[in-house]
Structure formats: C-alpha cells, structure tokens
Design a protein around this motif. Structure first.
Motif, short mmCIF file in Angstrom:
data_model
loop_
_atom_site.label_atom_id
_atom_site.label_comp_id
_atom_site.label_asym_id
_atom_site.label_seq_id
_atom_site.Cartn_x
_atom_site.Cartn_y
_atom_site.Cartn_z
N GLN A 1 -6.50 -2.89 2.09
CA GLN A 1 -5.14 -2.67 1.62
C GLN A 1 -4.59 -3.88 0.88
OE1 GLN A 1 -3.46 -1.62 5.44
NE2 GLN A 1 -3.51 0.57 4.96
N THR B 1 -12.91 5.45 -2.47
CA THR B 1 -11.75 4.79 -3.09
C THR B 1 -12.21 3.86 -4.20
OG1 THR B 1 -10.59 4.87 -0.97
CG2 THR B 1 -9.73 3.36 -2.63
N ARG C 1 5.70 4.27 7.11
CA ARG C 1 5.57 4.62 8.54
C ARG C 1 5.90 3.42 9.43
NH1 ARG C 1 0.80 7.21 6.90
NH2 ARG C 1 -0.40 5.43 7.71
N GLN D 1 -5.08 2.81 -6.35
CA GLN D 1 -5.25 3.74 -5.23
C GLN D 1 -4.52 3.25 -3.97
OE1 GLN D 1 -6.90 6.69 -5.96
NE2 GLN D 1 -6.91 5.78 -8.02
N CYS D 2 -3.22 2.96 -4.16
CA CYS D 2 -2.42 2.41 -3.06
C CYS D 2 -1.57 3.47 -2.35
CB CYS D 2 -1.51 1.31 -3.59
SG CYS D 2 -2.38 -0.16 -4.16
N GLY D 3 -1.89 4.75 -2.54
CA GLY D 3 -1.08 5.78 -1.92
C GLY D 3 -1.03 5.66 -0.41
N ASP D 4 -2.19 5.41 0.23
CA ASP D 4 -2.19 5.28 1.69
C ASP D 4 -1.49 4.00 2.13
OD1 ASP D 4 -4.37 3.85 0.48
OD2 ASP D 4 -5.15 3.49 2.48
N ALA E 1 2.21 4.79 2.14
CA ALA E 1 2.55 5.62 3.30
C ALA E 1 2.56 4.80 4.58
CB ALA E 1 1.54 6.77 3.41
N ALA E 2 1.63 3.86 4.70
CA ALA E 2 1.58 3.02 5.90
C ALA E 2 2.81 2.12 5.97
CB ALA E 2 0.31 2.18 5.89
#
Length: 619
Positions: free
Chosen positions: A487, A517, A462, A452-455, A458-459
């Motif tokens: 994370q 999560t 960014r 579940q490393c999608g965020d 994205a970080a």
C-alpha cells in the motif's frame, strides 16, 4: 540577528575545512552579537569586581569615623548594584541570542545540504551521524560560539583586576597575579586528556545513536524475523560503552574541579595570611586588606569561566568536525559547474549515463534489469543527478545532451524525479501527500487509479480517519506505518505520477505488490506516461513485458538491449536474473518456452515480496 527574525534569509556559505574553522566562521557571522555580549559581560564583571573596593571604602570609613566617606561608599555600592543588574540581564539576553542564532544557522545549513543531496546523503554518511549532528551537536556548537564572548569579558576583567591590585597594593597585587598564573598553568595540562576522553565519549555516543536510528528504521523487519533481541543486545552493549566513557570523562572534569577549588583556596589563605601580617605591621590599612580579599574572592568567578570555555571547546570540537564533514558534502565538484544560478531552462531529450552506457530514449518506457539491487539503487540515483559530486562517480548524466550537474538544482529536480525502492510517506492527509509541485496534467484521482489504490482508499476510510467518508481527508500516520508495504508503494507511485516530471525513474515500484495488481499497474503506467520518459528498475516480467525497450546491466555496464522476449530468448545472463526462481538459466530459446518461463517467473517473482508484506502486516 534577533531570535524573532529567524530563520535567516540566507545562512551563508560556511568554512568547512575543519571543525574549528566552522566555529570561527560562525563567530564572525554574528560579530555584532558577540561584541554586545562582550560589552555587557565586561560591564557586569567589572561591576562585580568593584564591589570589594566599595566594601573596603566602607570599612575604612567606619574605622576612621568618616560619615562623608561612608555615604560615598554607600552610593558607590548602589551604583555598582544597578550596573550588575543591568549588565547581567543584558548579558544573558545577548548570550542566549548568540547561542540560539548560531545553532539555528547550523540547522539551516544542514537542512539546505540535506535537501540538495537528497537520497544520496545517507549513502555518503550514516543516517545516525546526520541525526546526531542535527540534534545534540548543534547545541554544543552554539554553546562554544556563545561562550567565547563571556570568556573574553572574563579575560579582560581578570587582567584589569590584577593590574589594579598591583597599582593599589603592589606586594599583595604581585602575589595575587602570580597566583592566578599558577592556577591557570595548573589546569592547562589537565585539559588535553579531558578533551581526549570527551572525544572518545562523543564518538561512542555517535555510534550508539547510529545503531539506534538503524534499529528503529528496520524495526518492522526485525520483528518479522525475530531479531529484536539481537539488536537490543547490541544497543545495550553500545550504551554501556557510552556510560563507561562518560564516567571516565566525569572523573577528569572532577579532578579539574577539585584543582579549581583547592588552589584558589590556598591562594586565598596565602593572601589573608600575608595581608594580616602587613596590617599588623601597619603597612596596609584594614580597608585595603578587605578590598584585596574581596578581589581575590572575585577572581574565582572568571577562573570558572576559563574552565567552562575549555569544557565547551572539548565537547563542541568533535561536534563541529561532524557538522563540517556533513556540510562539506557537495552535489557538484567539477570546475565551472553551475550552482544556484545559470540557465534554469529544463533540458529535453534522451537520458544517457556515460558511466554505465544506459540510454533511455525520450518518450519511451525503458526497463532496466540489474543483477545487483544495490547497483540498481546507485544507478537510479545517478540518473537523478544525486549520485554525482563525490568525485568518484564519474561524469554527469546527460539529459538532451546537457549534463545534469550543469543545470541548477531546482531545474534538475523538476526535470528528473527519482522514486527509490523505500519511499517515505510523511504524516498528514492523503490530499496533503499528493499536493506536490507538478505540471497539473495528472489529477490526483487519475494517479490513484493508475497506481491501483482503490483498496488503499477503502482501508483509509474504514480506519475512521476520513471525515465525511472523503478519502482525500484521511490521515496517514508517520512514514505510513499503519499501511502495508504494498500500500505504501502504490501511494508513493501515485504521488510520483501526480508530479508528472519529464523523466520519471522508478526503483522497484511494485516489489511488494501481488502479481494481479502489478499487471494492472504496469498497463496503467504505460498509458498514463505515454509520451513521457520513464525508467523502471525491476526484474518483474509483468513490468518488463510492457516496456518499449529493456536494458540489461551487469557489472555496472550495459551488456544487452532489446525487448523482454528477445533478451529472455537470446541473453542467458538476463534470463538467469529474471527467471532465477523458475529454475535459473534456461537454454531453450523458443517463444513458447520463453513465454512459459516468463509467466512462471512472473508468478514466482512476486511470491517472496508478498510473503514479506504479510510478515510486515503480522508484525
């Protein structure tokens, strides 16, 4: 061994029975280089010691108005100058080579021992001690090992000069020889207290280094709880103790320096006075007096080397003791256990720990609940084969009936991978982080999705560190400090899933992750690791409910085995650990109550980690 040929193909097996034996082993390991340094050092010092002879010949030739002897003295001076230049240059090359190669050998040995012990190393010795040995200590050890050859050259030259003086001018030679013996005897009683003070200074400096290392490692948490000043005061006090110890050590060495200046000066005055009387009486020629005076002046140089070797030993001995203590740690202690060789085939089957009675059937997802987090960490290390070898941890863990201690280290680590509760992320790109030895069955994309490393991706994009928006090329700072605790945990989990070992041991892999999560990670982990043995240490009901079997460990031993629902209903100790934030022990054993208790515990069990994660982000 030349510096350009480093690192060593095989640094060898050191003698770690004591610090002195370790340094002696290092000296023997580079015997060729030591003999070269001894030869060049002897040439250099012998040439320097012969200069007074050439000067004396020149003075005598001038007084006797002998042109031939003056030319001979000039030629001798030129030859000695060339010998001094060549000897000094080659001595410096040999000495520096000996120093660096000795330090490099110790550094390679430390790296090998660290890799062999893994996470168990810092449980058996302090992290600060490992840092102290691998930085300043190896330089001091190399200094002493290198200085031995120069000390040997100085000893040979001193003995030769004293013998030559006795033959050349017996009376003055005897006086000089006795004076040198008195100088050495006067310094020797001062060396033990100087060594003790140096030992005390090194011990205090080692403790200060350990405190600094521990403080830096926990800086984020310290900032979160406002404990920086407390630890800063502790380090300040430790630093002041080191300063005071250094001053006491410097005072003793200053006294030794003063003795090394005063006594040789008195010897020189005595030789000049006696030689002048002999010259006035006509018993000694002027050239001979100049030669003896020059020889006495030269002897001050090797005496300085005697002081250097004493100082080098006093500073390197505690460093060598620490290095020997770390290098003496072994993964294996049982007689007949395999080391690097033996059968490298990977064992297959159930994972069993005979100490605790923990059994993880092959192909199942086994969850382990321990009331003591430290005990859980030690048990996780044992399952990976890292907790054995100290002589106190009992028999080895078995994989398919084969003791992990009997399996070569590389094969054991290929078969069992342990991810501790505080995994380390090395600096580099995300692609480099996931580029680990693996079976190839799990692609990095699948592992990142399961963790579940999608965020997280994205970080990273960014943050601007991903060229062309490719998250696999995004830069990760040292130890992942720019990421939150949750994370970092998920990236570390993805790395472990990519490795796809036969047995994967996870110690609290989602303690800093929110409950939603965590539920997705639990489901994905079960699907991705289907058919592979997985052991998860956790008290989270969201993970426990997905396990094929749950093992409850209390007091270091397995006390109950079953599913999460069965243990929650029938085992009060298990229920007290899992649902402690939901009100502690719950004697209601109905399924509905148990389910409610589990859900409540699932919500409460992640509330504190999320608060800790937020604290880290604010810090």
């Amino acid at each position: 061994m030349r510096i350009r040929d480093l690192p060593y193909p095989d640094p060898g097996e050191p003698d770690v029975r004591s610090g002195f034996r370790l340094m002696l082993w290092l000296w023997r390991s580079q015997l060729g280089g030591q003999l070269k340094a001894l030869a060049w050092g002897t040439l250099h010092m012998a040439a320097v010691a012969s200069f007074p002879l050439a000067v004396g010949m020149a003075v005598q030739a001038a007084t006797e108005r002998s042109g031939d002897r003056l030319v001979l003295a000039g030629a001798l001076t030129v030859a000695l100058g060339l010998a001094v230049t060549v000897g000094d240059t080659m001595l410096h090359r040999a000495a520096v080579t000996n120093w660096i190669t000795a330090a490099a050998r110790v550094q390679q040995l430390l790296a090998r021992r660290t890799a062999e012990l893994g996470a168990a190393l810092t449980r058996r010795v302090a992290a600060g001690e490992v840092v102290a040995v691998s930085t300043g200590d190896i330089e001091k050890i190399g200094w002493f090992v290198e200085a031995v050859s120069r000390f040997g050259a100085a000893s040979l030259t001193t003995a030769g000069v004293c013998t030559a003086l006795v033959v050349y001018e017996p009376l003055l030679g005897v006086v000089v020889t006795l004076g040198v013996l008195v100088l050495v005897s006067a310094v020797l009683p001062l060396l033990p207290p100087a060594t003790r003070r140096a030992d005390a200074q090194r011990a205090k400096a080692g403790r200060a280094t350990e405190l600094a290392a521990d403080t830096v490692a926990g800086l984020r948490v310290l900032r979160g709880i406002g404990g920086e000043e407390l630890f800063l005061d502790r380090y300040r006090r430790a630093s002041q103790e080191v300063r005071r110890a250094a001053v006491r050590t410097a005072r003793m060495w200053s006294l030794i320096d003063a003795v090394q200046v005063v006594l040789p000066g008195l010897l020189l005055i005595a030789v000049v006075w006696l030689g002048t009387r002999l010259a006035l009486d006509g018993r000694v020629a002027v050239g001979e007096l100049v030669t003896v005076y020059g020889a006495v002046t030269f002897l001050l140089f090797p005496l300085r080397l005697f002081q250097e070797i004493a100082m080098a030993y006093s500073f390197s001995r505690p460093s060598a003791e620490r290095a020997a203590r770390v290098l003496g740690l072994r993964r294996l202690t049982r007689a007949g256990a395999a080391r690097a060789g033996g059968d490298a085939r990977l064992p297959h089957g159930d994972l069993y720990d005979p100490v605790s009675g923990l059994l993880a059937p092959a192909g199942d997802l086994t969850a382990v609940v321990c009331g003591d987090p430290d005990a859980a960490g030690r048990l996780a290390e044992r399952l990976g084969g890292h907790g054995t070898g100290s002589g106190t941890d009992g028999p080895s863990v078995l994989l398919g009936g084969v003791a992990l201690d009997d399996v070569p280290l590389e094969a054991a680590r290929t078969a069992v991978l342990v991810q501790d509760k505080d995994p380390v992320l090395l600096s580099g790109t995300l692609g480099e982080l996931l580029d680990v030895p693996s079976s190839g069955a799990v692609a990095p994309g699948r592992a990142l999705e399961a963790a579940q490393c999608g965020d997280v991706l994205a970080a990273l994009v960014r943050a601007g560190g991903a060229p062309d928006g490719d998250p696999m090329r995004a830069r990760i700072t040292e130890r992942g400090r720019s990421l939150s605790g949750g994370q970092r945990q998920r990236l570390a989990l993805a790395r472990s899933l990519v490795a796809d070992p036969q047995v994967l041991v996870l110690d609290e892999p989602t303690s800093a992750v929110d409950s939603h999560t965590e539920a997705r990670v639990a489901g994905a982990l079960r699907r991705l690791r289907a058919g592979r043995t997985t052991v998860v240490f956790s008290s989270s009901p969201l993970l426990l409910d997905r396990a094929d079997r749950v093992v409850f460990v209390s007091g270091g031993e397995v006390t109950a085995v079953g599913t999460h629902r069965e243990l929650l209903a029938d085992e009060p100790g298990y229920r007290a650990v899992v649902a402690r934030e939901a009100g502690g022990d719950d004697d209601n054993g109905t399924d509905g109550t148990a389910g409610t208790g589990r859900a409540t515990a699932g919500t409460a069990g992640v509330r504190e980690p999320r608060r800790h994660e937020q604290m880290e982000e604010n810090a």
